[in-house]
Scaffold this motif. Structure first.
Motif, short mmCIF file in Angstrom:
data_model
loop_
_atom_site.label_atom_id
_atom_site.label_comp_id
_atom_site.label_asym_id
_atom_site.label_seq_id
_atom_site.Cartn_x
_atom_site.Cartn_y
_atom_site.Cartn_z
N ARG A 46 0.82 -1.21 0.00
CA ARG A 46 0.00 0.00 0.00
C ARG A 46 0.86 1.26 0.00
N ALA A 47 1.92 1.25 0.82
CA ALA A 47 2.72 2.46 0.99
C ALA A 47 3.59 2.77 -0.22
N PHE A 48 4.11 1.72 -0.88
CA PHE A 48 5.11 1.97 -1.92
C PHE A 48 4.69 1.59 -3.33
N LEU A 49 3.65 0.77 -3.46
CA LEU A 49 3.27 0.33 -4.81
C LEU A 49 1.90 0.82 -5.24
N SER A 50 1.11 1.39 -4.31
CA SER A 50 -0.20 1.92 -4.68
C SER A 50 -0.04 3.22 -5.46
N LEU B 121 3.25 6.52 0.23
CA LEU B 121 4.42 7.37 0.09
C LEU B 121 4.79 7.49 -1.38
N THR B 122 4.58 8.67 -1.94
CA THR B 122 4.79 8.87 -3.37
C THR B 122 6.01 9.73 -3.68
N GLN B 123 6.66 10.31 -2.67
CA GLN B 123 7.82 11.17 -2.92
C GLN B 123 9.01 10.33 -3.39
N GLN B 124 9.94 10.99 -4.08
CA GLN B 124 11.08 10.29 -4.67
C GLN B 124 12.06 9.78 -3.62
N LEU B 125 12.23 10.50 -2.53
CA LEU B 125 13.10 10.08 -1.44
C LEU B 125 12.25 9.86 -0.19
#
Length: 216
Positions: free
Chosen positions: A10-14, A25-29
């Motif tokens: 959910r946090a990194f692939l949604s 979490l959609t930010q680049q870093l």
């Protein structure tokens, strides 16, 4: 309580956050502080599992074993002294990792995480919940974290697997899985010790050769 695989997916692939899905979490870093916020009530187990994951997988993640090993060593010490919630220095919490790298790690890890989650359940809970049990787990985590910190090939993967398994057991108070992590840690300790002994022996042999060459 959501499973670790669900939280990470959910946090990194949604692609788009939904109101009921929790944080994405959609930010680049992505900072360690932001990863910590995903943990909720399962902070110790979540952090141990997530921070050891890059080194535990057969996936290149250069540059993370040593800094993450330092963080894991701090967590191991806190388990030793009976801390309920972890504390990390603000400087470490600001440390970032590219989201693209995390996505690769999560995609590789998800099938394995889901297999483990099928058999994970609360059992042998005193290993995960009592002072003595957590002290033993803290010793194993600390020793494996020191092995991860060493900049020597071969001293990262098995110790990281041990820490990951211990952390995964703590997520569900599954003492059996955490015990499996301790066994893996003992294997990692044996491998690291063998490598260090071999390096020390090889270094001494090289010194003997140099002395013989310089002083025939």
């Amino acid at each position: 309580m959501a499973k670790l695989s669900t939280d990470l997916e959910r946090a990194f692939l949604s692609p788009v956050p939904a109101p009921s899905d929790g944080e994405v979490l959609t930010q680049q870093l992505v900072s360690l502080r932001e990863i910590l916020q995903l943990a909720g009530e399962r902070t110790f187990g979540f952090l141990l599992a997530v921070l050891s994951l890059p080194s535990a997988l057969p996936l290149p993640a250069p540059g993370y074993s040593t800094p993450f090993g330092i963080v894991l060593l701090l967590l191991g010490w806190q388990l030793l002294i009976g801390a309920v919630t972890p504390w990390l220095p603000p400087r470490l919490l600001k440390r970032t990792m590219p989201r693209s790298q995390i996505q690769k790690i999560v995609r590789t890890a998800l099938p394995w995480l889901r297999r483990i989650e099928l058999i994970s359940r609360p059992r042998l809970r005193p290993i995960c919940t009592t002072r003595g049990g957590r002290l033993g787990l803290g010793v194993a985590v600390s020793l494996m974290a020191i092995s991860m910190i060493l900049p020597i090939p071969g001293t990262n993967t098995i110790p990281a697997m041990g820490i990951f398994t211990i952390g995964f057991g703590l997520l569900d108070d599954d003492g059996l899985i955490s015990l499996a992590g301790v066994v893996i840690s003992l294997m990692g300790l044996a491998v690291t010790t063998s490598i260090l002994v071999a390096l020390a022996w090889g270094g001494n042999s090289l010194l003997d050769v140099l002395r013989a060459w310089l002083h025939p």
